[in-house]
Design a protein around this motif. Structure first.
Motif, PDB file in Angstrom:
ATOM      1  N   MET A   1      -2.551  -9.594   5.829  1.00  0.00           N
ATOM      2  CA  MET A   1      -2.439  -8.213   5.361  1.00  0.00           C
ATOM      3  C   MET A   1      -2.802  -8.150   3.877  1.00  0.00           C
ATOM      4  N   TYR A   2      -3.544  -7.086   3.499  1.00  0.00           N
ATOM      5  CA  TYR A   2      -3.889  -6.845   2.111  1.00  0.00           C
ATOM      6  C   TYR A   2      -2.955  -5.774   1.534  1.00  0.00           C
ATOM      7  N   TRP A   3      -2.920  -5.659   0.203  1.00  0.00           N
ATOM      8  CA  TRP A   3      -2.055  -4.656  -0.411  1.00  0.00           C
ATOM      9  C   TRP A   3      -2.682  -4.113  -1.691  1.00  0.00           C
ATOM     10  N   TYR A   4      -2.253  -2.905  -2.033  1.00  0.00           N
ATOM     11  CA  TYR A   4      -2.711  -2.289  -3.278  1.00  0.00           C
ATOM     12  C   TYR A   4      -1.625  -1.355  -3.793  1.00  0.00           C
ATOM     13  N   ALA A   5      -1.226  -1.534  -5.035  1.00  0.00           N
ATOM     14  CA  ALA A   5      -0.249  -0.660  -5.684  1.00  0.00           C
ATOM     15  C   ALA A   5      -1.008   0.220  -6.669  1.00  0.00           C
ATOM     16  N   MET A   6      -1.041   1.519  -6.400  1.00  0.00           N
ATOM     17  CA  MET A   6      -1.843   2.426  -7.218  1.00  0.00           C
ATOM     18  C   MET A   6      -1.245   2.595  -8.610  1.00  0.00           C
ATOM     19  N   LYS A   7      -2.148   2.702  -9.587  1.00  0.00           N
ATOM     20  CA  LYS A   7      -1.716   2.848 -10.981  1.00  0.00           C
ATOM     21  C   LYS A   7      -1.468   4.305 -11.351  1.00  0.00           C
ATOM     22  N   SER A   8      -2.131   5.223 -10.667  1.00  0.00           N
ATOM     23  CA  SER A   8      -2.042   6.641 -10.999  1.00  0.00           C
ATOM     24  C   SER A   8      -0.714   7.247 -10.540  1.00  0.00           C
ATOM     25  N   HIS A   9      -0.263   8.279 -11.279  1.00  0.00           N
ATOM     26  CA  HIS A   9       0.901   9.058 -10.862  1.00  0.00           C
ATOM     27  C   HIS A   9       0.495  10.497 -10.518  1.00  0.00           C
ATOM     28  N   ASP A  10      -0.779  10.691 -10.206  1.00  0.00           N
ATOM     29  CA  ASP A  10      -1.313  11.985  -9.779  1.00  0.00           C
ATOM     30  C   ASP A  10      -1.538  11.921  -8.272  1.00  0.00           C
TER      31      ASP A  10
END
Length: 333
Positions: A1-10
């Motif tokens: 499984m891959y993952w990504y934590a978004m940096k934006s708060h929009d």
């Protein structure tokens, strides 16, 4: 499984990122995404935006409004909420089988002390019988994403105001939200997890999902986004037509008695713009109110654009003795 934590708060940028990764990136394993954002309302694909929100409150409190690709009802989020999304091949999961998607999250929450968390109904996760997570699903071009909310520490007082629209004011063919009894998850976690910030909560969930003690152990599974992809993502969501213009046709009846008379306004709104408007009532004015109705036809049905038209004319010619600001409040609140 891959993952990504978004940096934006929009929320618009985050939903655009989710859509872009689903449609434009190829993965040989499922992908899990996490994101959280400032105060916002996200309406479902088939909903009438204006029917779901308290527009005046939303504008006064700078709450972002956007639409998502998936169905379901409107939700309010702020920086106390964490969103998660699983992206998989469409043939790997049955559409609508929310339990198979969210069960890994539920298992992780059990490990964090929320042992009564359970998937319930069509698409909710409950704790002690109260909803803290709603989920929705979307499929396109051989991919499916299932995304949901996790109300860790959301300002619940805002929810009642931001999503509160009297049912007798508007009728449309849009899918209405069903209001449920909601709660924050924070009090149900084990004591050692109750003071986690949202990013700390996110990282703890990631470690539980991957069964690792340090995120460095899964650094090779983290997705990266290059500059060209960032430009493509920025172009996806931030547009009025998607949020309001895609709303189903609906009718609005606004009636109010003023000292100088009663105004009864009947509006037909299509594609987020006034298609037809009729004024009735016992008000007085030297000019025919039909002239004003004609000026408002084709205008976006929101406070800014309706207000601009009212400010450009002498409303006393149509509604003598009734202030322009009160006419505006009647039409758009």
């Amino acid at each position: 499984m891959y993952w990504y934590a978004m940096k934006s708060h929009d929320i618009r940028h985050n939903l655009a990122t989710e859509q872009y990764l689903m449609n434009n990136k190829k993965f040989d394993e499922p992908l899990v995404l996490f994101y959280y954002e400032g105060p916002c309302i996200i309406v479902g694909r088939n909903q009438n935006t204006l029917e779901e929100i308290n527009q005046k409150y939303v504008e006064e409190h700078n709450i972002t409004v956007t639409r998502r690709l998936s169905g379901g009802g409107a939700v309010y989020q702020d920086l106390g909420n964490l969103c998660f999304s699983f992206v998989v091949d469409s043939d790997s999961e049955e559409f609508g089988d929310f339990k198979s998607f969210v069960q890994p999250v539920v298992d992780a929450l059990h490990a964090m002390g929320a042992t009564t968390a359970e998937v319930s109904g069509r698409n909710d996760i409950l704790v002690d019988g109260k909803k803290f997570s709603g989920n929705a699903m979307y499929s396109h071009s051989g991919k499916t994403f299932s995304h949901g909310t996790l109300m860790l520490d959301v300002d619940q007082d805002v929810i009642a105001h931001a999503l509160n629209v009297p049912e007798d004011k508007m009728k449309s063919k849009g899918i209405k939200s069903v209001r449920s009894r909601v709660t924050n998850l924070k009090p149900y976690l084990a004591p050692e997890y109750q003071n986690l910030t949202v990013p700390e909560f996110r990282d703890t969930l990631l470690k539980e999902l991957f069964q690792v003690k340090d995120l460095k152990a899964i650094a090779d599974k983290e997705v990266t986004i290059n500059d060209d992809e960032k430009v493509a993502i920025d172009e996806i969501y931030n547009n009025w037509d998607w949020v309001y213009g895609n709303s189903p046709e609906f009718t609005v009846k606004k009636r109010q008695h003023f000292t100088a008379g009663t105004i009864d306004a009947r509006l037909l709104v299509e594609g987020g713009k006034i298609k037809n408007l009729k004024f009735y009532g016992d008000f007085f004015g030297p000019a025919d109110a039909t002239e004003l109705a004609d000026k408002l036809t084709g205008v976006r049905y929101d406070r800014e654009h309706v207000g601009a038209i009212l400010d450009s004319v002498d409303t006393q010619q149509y509604f003598n003795g009734i202030p322009t600001a009160e006419v505006l409040d009647l039409l758009v609140d």
